[in-house]
Scaffold this active site. Structure first.
Site, short mmCIF file in Angstrom:
data_model
loop_
_atom_site.label_atom_id
_atom_site.label_comp_id
_atom_site.label_asym_id
_atom_site.label_seq_id
_atom_site.Cartn_x
_atom_site.Cartn_y
_atom_site.Cartn_z
CG HIS A 1 4.32 -50.88 19.16
ND1 HIS A 1 5.72 -50.72 19.50
CD2 HIS A 1 4.90 -50.29 17.98
CE1 HIS A 1 6.69 -50.40 18.02
NE2 HIS A 1 5.79 -50.17 17.85
CB CYS B 1 3.27 -49.42 14.94
SG CYS B 1 1.98 -50.56 13.92
#
Length: 473
Positions: free
Chosen positions: A376, A395
């Site tokens: 992301h 992440c």
């Protein structure tokens, strides 16, 4: 001429004795007598050898790494000493010993392969002149099984890696091939042992460079890194490099690979080494969400969001965070007295709406995995200028998300839509599917060969090199 009953019995006994005499020898006995000139091998009986072999396997399963596979193979081979039969006369088994004595060139421990024990067993096949036939059976079976154990262990270590990473490393979810009964039978059924031993030596440029470097590294982090990464190169897993997004966690880099060559790369931020480590996995990117909504994990809500809300009553509103209780949105979260809550009694959940303050940035790249991680964007761009970028909750934050989107979708309608939505002044979450899906691998490699054929080392941020090194010793 009609034979009487005593005559018939005589002929039956004669043929039984004749058959027994014919069975008194055996192919392996003949071979060993020819090689050693020890007459005891003339007494070796095939059936007796098979019985001894079978009983030895049944009562000594604890001596072998894969007793089930070993028993299956030799049962199918009718308990014949196949390796000695094929490879004793031409000295191929002694060639195997030469390889076993050099396993440290692969970063492996000589203790696992018992080269000296196998050598002694092969030498003992020559036998004492006064050796009894039961001792001959023991020598044959012991040498055969030591050879089978050493050969399969060595072959599997070089062809598959000595360790199963999914059992040794935490958060390792990349599927790897491991030896099974078929591969076991394949190794023990080779017809040219010398050729086979040469063929299984890893031949990649990176592996050979690491072998060469290992000669000059007696201790320290570099030696550990070389040994650990040689093991990683021996693991077998499929990686489609026709179009691949590859992240190397210790390098903090993402590589865009097409047609087996790197077409682009960018910096990434990975999970912190405090329980938030980014997992190693292989999946396929199936879609992106532009202007994503962040469903804040409970652990982050309790340990971080609550702390911020206590310190600043406007923190939630300023960062576009909605508050929910039992699934119902709270109309005025500014009125909540956060001081009465802690990690144990927090009854609220949180969602961060799209916008410039959203922790996921303006786009996230989605792929199936069991760890709820994804690639992301991020509004915190300053972290990309740091050399140590293990700073996320697991992440992977990407430095150039729009470049990554272009690499995945190519120029065209979908990419134009992504670009337009990411620059919208009134952001709304929108999911856009990717077809065909693109493989993504999150890997952990601390030593690799760069474009100039030089070995480059990266910090062992999760201490996985040390873990692998210990498992190999």
């Amino acid at each position: 001429m009609h034979k009487t009953l005593p005559q018939q019995l005589f002929y039956i006994l004669f043929f039984v004795l004749l058959a027994a005499c014919r069975q008194s020898g055996s192919p392996i006995g003949d071979l060993l007598f020819k090689q050693t000139k020890n007459k005891v091998y003339k007494e070796v009986n095939t059936d007796s050898l098979h019985t001894y072999f079978k009983n030895y396997l049944e009562t000594n399963t604890n001596l072998f790494k894969n007793p089930k596979y070993l028993t299956r193979f030799y049962t199918n081979a009718n308990f014949e000493p196949v390796l000695i039969t094929k490879f004793y006369a031409d000295s191929s088994l002694f060639r195997l010993i030469d390889f076993l004595k050099r396993v440290e060139e692969h970063g492996l421990s000589t203790r696992s392969y018992k080269a000296d024990t196998l050598y002694d067993a092969l030498v003992q096949l020559s036998g004492r002149k006064d050796m009894k036939v039961d001792e001959a059976y023991a020598c044959i079976v012991r040498a055969e099984l030591l050879a089978a154990e050493a050969l399969t262990r060595y072959a599997f270590a070089l062809e598959y890696g000595m360790t199963n990473p999914r059992k040794v490393l935490p958060r390792y979810y990349i599927p790897v091939s491991r030896p099974d009964s078929v591969s076991f039978d394949r190794v023990l059924s080779v017809e040219n042992l010398k050729h086979y031993l040469d063929s299984i030596q890893p031949k990649s440029g990176a592996y050979r460079a690491m072998q060469k470097a290992l000669i000059n590294e007696n201790h320290g982090a570099k030696k550990i890194a070389l040994i650990a990464n040689m093991e990683r190169l021996r693991w077998k897993y499929k990686m489609d490099s026709t179009h691949l997004i590859y992240v190397n966690i210790p390098a903090y880099q993402l590589y865009i690979i097409r047609d087996r060559s790197t077409k682009g790369q960018m910096k990434v931020v990975v999970g912190k080494a405090d329980g938030h480590e980014t997992p190693m996995l292989a999946s396929k990117i199936h879609s992106v969400q532009v202007n994503p909504i962040w469903n804040i994990p409970t652990s982050i809500a309790k340990k971080e969001i609550l702390v911020q809300a206590k310190a600043d009553k406007y923190y939630l509103a300023n960062h576009g965070m909605d508050v929910y209780r039992r699934g119902v949105k709270i109309a005025n979260p500014d009125t909540i007295d956060w001081s009465v809550y802690n990690e144990e009694n927090l009854p609220y959940s949180f969602k961060q709406q799209p916008g410039n303050t959203n922790s996921l940035g303006l786009i996230k790249f989605l792929f199936k995995n069991g760890s709820s991680v994804y690639l992301h964007d991020t509004p915190a761009k300053a972290v990309f200028s740091r050399s140590m970028r293990a700073a996320s909750h697991g992440c992977v934050r990407v430095e150039k998300p729009l470049d990554l989107a272009r690499a995945l979708f190519g120029e065209g309608e979908k990419y134009d839509l992504i670009k337009e939505e990411m620059s919208s002044e009134e952001p709304v979450a929108k999911t856009i599917g990717l077809k065909p899906q693109v493989p993504v691998v999150l890997d952990y490699v601390t030593c690799k060969m760069d474009s100039s054929s030089t070995l480059k080392f990266y910090p062992d941020v999760y201490k996985l090199d040390s873990l692998l090194y210990r498992s190999l010793k």
